[in-house]
Enzyme design. Structure first.
Site, PDB file in Angstrom:
ATOM      1  N   HIS C  57       0.825  -1.205   0.000  1.00 47.84           N
ATOM      2  CA  HIS C  57       0.000   0.000   0.000  1.00 47.84           C
ATOM      3  C   HIS C  57       0.864   1.263   0.000  1.00 47.84           C
ATOM      4  O   HIS C  57       0.374   2.345   0.289  1.00 47.84           O
ATOM      5  CB  HIS C  57      -0.909   0.026   1.228  1.00 47.84           C
ATOM      6  CG  HIS C  57      -1.827  -1.142   1.322  1.00 47.84           C
ATOM      7  ND1 HIS C  57      -2.761  -1.404   0.350  1.00 47.84           N
ATOM      8  CD2 HIS C  57      -1.957  -2.118   2.251  1.00 47.84           C
ATOM      9  CE1 HIS C  57      -3.439  -2.501   0.689  1.00 47.84           C
ATOM     10  NE2 HIS C  57      -2.958  -2.958   1.828  1.00 47.84           N
ATOM     11  N   HIS C 219      -7.616  -4.584  -1.124  1.00 49.06           N
ATOM     12  CA  HIS C 219      -6.950  -5.829  -1.520  1.00 49.06           C
ATOM     13  C   HIS C 219      -7.755  -6.507  -2.605  1.00 49.06           C
ATOM     14  O   HIS C 219      -7.650  -7.703  -2.815  1.00 49.06           O
ATOM     15  CB  HIS C 219      -6.811  -6.759  -0.317  1.00 49.06           C
ATOM     16  CG  HIS C 219      -6.308  -6.053   0.888  1.00 49.06           C
ATOM     17  ND1 HIS C 219      -7.144  -5.601   1.868  1.00 49.06           N
ATOM     18  CD2 HIS C 219      -5.061  -5.681   1.230  1.00 49.06           C
ATOM     19  CE1 HIS C 219      -6.420  -4.967   2.792  1.00 49.06           C
ATOM     20  NE2 HIS C 219      -5.161  -5.002   2.433  1.00 49.06           N
TER      21      HIS C 219
END
Ligand SMILES: Nc1ncnc2c1ncn2[C@@H]1O[C@H](COP(=O)(O)OP(=O)(O)O)[C@@H](O)[C@H]1O
Ligand SMILES: Nc1ncnc2c1ncn2[C@@H]1O[C@H](COP(=O)(O)OP(=O)(O)O)[C@@H](O)[C@H]1O
Ligand SMILES: [Mg+2]
Ligand SMILES: [Mg+2]
Ligand SMILES: [Mg+2]
Ligand SMILES: [Mg+2]
Lengths: 218, 333, 333, 218
Positions: C57, C219
């Site tokens: 991320h 995700h």
């Protein structure tokens, strides 16, 4: 009906209208050629500039050749940028300047504008014949035009010679290795496709020759 | 390709609208929407800094406007030089009476538009001097450095020129520093996947999955070699092998390393690559004194990475350390 | 998919190596390489701030460590919670005697690992209090807010908590401010293309070209709706239509707008989207007081965009304006 | 050869060796199942943890069951993170604790470890039967084991009952709608595939039952 040797510039906008139509019709084709050795945007750039020119002409209700070429020059110079903005902008600026204050387009005046245009592009871009650019179209086309007149040819014959030489010039770029512009980076890989700018330049010169010829000999 | 856009022909207009909405301080009075700058005026009488170039490289070019950096940027269409008029308007916006340094990259279109704009500016009494970035080693051999393109090394040129101007340098001093910075800078890129100009709708070059193009240009210009994709470590080696023969480093030389993703490269991978570069540079005896890692100079959604090295002296070190603030780069006091 | 990596199973190790090489000030003495932090100590006796989460991320999570922000971050595998041990080691690294605020996102793994780490920390005499971010509106209905995931709104939580700590707040004050910040924050994302975990080698979800997934998770968790890809303007409308019923804005309400690309989204498009969001928010009577645009919280090379709104009061405004410095976010004094 | 009712823990590492082999063999399968409703990494996470456990055991030349379960617990808790680290870590921690200081593994000791493990996972994860998690495997398996012993079954019979119940529990998740974890977000779309954690949990319980049974009745 006989063939004329000149035509009035007061309704000369048709030359630029024909250019706009030609470039618009060849938008995708020009981009495709550019994709082979450059970045694939030549048609986009050109079509944008010429479309803006049409908008300018309509907005200002342009009729004459000088105003039409001024609209084209401004659209290219002020609105599209890239290489084509300044190069074709300087080229057409010479047509605008040559036609300003004149009533009639004849072989000599066209020849004067053409020669000035080629000189201006040469000065700005610094490319030479053989570098695989629009100069490979422009330079021989101007020479053919000039020599046809010098050899006794008339306006229409000179325009035809210009077209033919422009096409040959364009075709000659196929076997050249680019020495300038984005394609230069390709080295030998740039050999085998015609140059995008040389192609648009051929289309432009041919469009001018055709549209003027049609008025002279309808 | 899925995109977050409205009209593909108007992406630049719409982006500029977003930039100005998000950074109101970057809206200039200029009637020309293709000029972006810092509205908060810098000290009167200091040198103005301008650049310009095609869009699609964000945060370059307009993301490097701000205190300690550039004053005004001419914004072109995607991958296409801004107009001469936009450069001229940028000069006007940046001029504070001490002249303007135009620090731009070596592309045919930019060269011509800047040339015309400089002429027009002179006619209006604005002194403009230029530095042309040519850091892209893969774009021409060493013997033809004047043909090389400007790529991410332009950031180093802007940073150093901007610092010199902020420190009160004259136009000639700013030009000299920017020129020195770019002369001390070399870049090379590797492309891992292509990008698509929205208005074109399809990519105009192609990189196969499992292959990479070494020395690719910022617009997909072909590089020096297409090979199988190698590890980050080997990419670092290949890139250093291209840069260092052109630009030998002596033991103990201090360098700045700038790593940029080309658009779709995860930041994670940029740091993995940085580690490999730093390790190999240090093994070669160089001392890394400054590091910049991120999406600093991109090409839309191209996947790939660029490496930019600058050999530093005391002046360049002081300039890189000088505070600045912009979308693309912030250096704190 | 072409990548700039060495060993696909070791991307996190290699990234951490690069982070520490590029930012030597982030290398902690900790024997645990999965803990990253600010080695330059903040004032003794101030509250320590910790977060942690899966990798992939970036710049979240480790990119938000620095002055005015977090002290230490526990680094997990790609898209997977850090271990309890790493959270514990991060608590130890961050503790300066005034206790530790652990500000993290609501994922099963993180919840469990934090729970265990807090227990272990208590046994070692370190007081840890937690705030769990749950800003992702699309991840559960309003009636089950405790099930919602934390996404880019965590940045707002860290920024506000970090400012409160820098301003000398006690552990309870820091926790209260961070809790207030996340309670005032809502996010939603749109996915335009999938991403691939390097070790997995193929994407575990799919978004067709020409389609988008509204409300997608960080995700690739399925969203609320798969539709044809619409314009940026309509994306902004769809996202506001998801957020605002949950979180009505009154005329004149001041908000912070945070727009993040998911990885492969060109910055150009993020600004196009920002313009559309700002226009629609202002049309609804809201006043945009803070704006953050960029790749702030990504998911590897996913293409897409997230929108995070925070309703501000004077305290949150002061906290957002407070200076900070980190890889992901710098606010100048 | 007759069937034994207990076995020495001093060479009990084989139970963990079998677990490592089972998880490694099912790495891709577990990730595939997880991809249907989660993020597709369950096999990767599990395989990584169990491989690290093998490394730890080899490095320390582990032989006994308690040390082997300690290596497994530490690998899961300290090295892999995610949900599985703490959940399976707490589960196996109870086996480590139960076996420490003991010489012999019999039905009662295994049952004690299993019950403690289930309680620990329940406390930490907060999931209930029906939430579509590994609890749907674990809870009925533990009940079946306990009830088989209470009904007079021996160690081997209890292990077999545990395996069978674990498999049924795993299969029961197919028609469930996830209420916890990443899959919860899917709502009704989570129905139709078995849960990844429930599957790995079945594989784990079956592996323990099989490896122990093979030692008891070779
Ligand atoms: N210096 C130059 N002089 C003349 N023509 C040039 C020069 N540089 C480039 N060109 C022409 O420009 C063409 C490409 O134009 P275009 O694709 O619109 O711009 P760009 O290269 O900026 O994408 C080339 O095919 C070439 O003919
Ligand atoms: N709170 C919980 N209690 C028990 N099991 C859980 C819980 N949350 C998730 N799980 C299990 O975790 C499994 C997913 O594990 P894994 O894919 O390794 O982790 P992640 O979901 O972090 O990617 C699910 O299939 C489910 O069985
Ligand atoms: Mg082109
Ligand atoms: Mg171009
Ligand atoms: Mg996971
Ligand atoms: Mg998973």
């Amino acid at each position: 009906m006989t063939t004329a040797v000149s035509l009035p510039l007061s309704d000369g906008r048709f030359i630029v209208d024909a250019l706009v139509a030609t470039i618009r019709a060849n938008r995708d084709y020009l981009s495709e050629i550019d994709a082979a050795t450059g970045d694939g945007d030549h048609g986009i750039n050109m079509a944008k500039g010429f479309a803006l020119c049409a908008e300018r002409m309509d907005a200002e209700d342009v009729r004459g050749a000088s105003d039409a070429f001024e609209a084209l020059t401004m659209a290219l110079m002020d609105d599209i940028g890239g290489s084509m903005g300044p190069l074709y902008g300087s080229f057409f600026l010479e047509f605008q300047l040559a036609f300003t204050g004149r009533d009639t387009l004849d072989a000599a005046l066209f020849g004067q504008a053409l020669a000035a245009g080629v000189a201006s592009v040469k000065e700005l871009g610094g490319a030479k014949v053989g570098d695989k650019t629009l100069m490979d179209t422009l330079v021989p086309a101007e020479v053919a035009y000039r020599e046809t007149l010098a050899g006794g040819g008339d306006f229409i014959e000179a325009l035809a010679a210009m077209s033919t030489a422009a096409e040959q010039g364009k075709d000659s770029t196929k076997d050249m290795q680019a020495r300038i512009g984005r394609a230069a980076r390709l080295g030998e890989r740039s050999i085998g496709t015609v140059d995008a700018g040389a192609t648009s330049c051929f289309l432009i010169l041919k469009s001018m020759a055709d549209s003027i010829t049609r008025r002279l000999a309808p | 390709m899925n995109r977050v856009i409205n009209d593909p022909e108007k992406v630049v207009e719409d982006m500029v609208r977003g930039i100005v909405a998000a950074h109101p301080e970057m809206a200039l009075d200029s009637a020309n929407p293709r000029v972006i700058g810092v509205a908060t005026k810098k000290p009167e009488g200091s040198v103005g800094l301008v650049t310009g170039g095609g869009s699609g490289h964000e945060p370059a070019f307009l993301g490097y406007v701000g205190p300690g950096l550039l004053d005004a940027v001419a914004v072109g269409e995607i991958f296409s030089s801004p107009t001469a008029k936009s450069f001229l308007d940028a000069f006007k916006a940046a001029d504070r009476g001490a002249g303007v340094a135009c620090l731009y990259g070596n592309y045919a279109g930019d060269n011509m538009n800047v040339k015309m704009a400089v002429k027009m500016a002179a006619a209006q009494g604005i002194a403009v001097k230029t530095v042309v970035a040519n850091d892209d080693v893969a774009s021409a051999p060493k013997t033809e450095r004047e043909k090389r393109r400007g790529v991410a090394g332009e950031i180093v040129m802007w940073k150093c020129g901007g610092a010199r101007a902020a420190l009160g340098g004259s136009l000639d001093e700013v030009i000299a520093t920017a020129q020195k910075a770019i002369d001390a800078t070399r870049s090379v890129g590797i492309g891992l996947s292509a990008c698509t100009i929205p208005a074109a709708g399809k990519a105009n070059f192609h990189i196969a999955d499992g292959e990479m193009e070494v020395g690719i240009g910022h617009h997909g210009e072909h590089g020096v070699q297409v090979t199988k994709t190698v590890s980050s470590r080997d990419m670092a080696k290949m890139m250093l092998d291209i840069i260092l023969p052109d630009f030998p480093l002596a033991k103990g030389d201090e360098v700045s390393v700038l790593v940029s993703g080309l658009g779709a490269t995860p930041l994670m991978e940029q740091y993995i690559f940085y580690a490999d570069v730093a390790e190999q540079l240090e093994a070669a005896g160089a001392v890394v004194a400054f590091r910049f890692v991120g999406n600093l100079f991109t090409s839309l959604e191209m996947n790939g990475i660029t490496l930019t090295l600058t050999r530093l002296d005391d002046e360049l070190k002081a300039c890189l350390a000088h505070p600045c603030s912009s979308i693309g780069l912030k250096v704190l006091a």
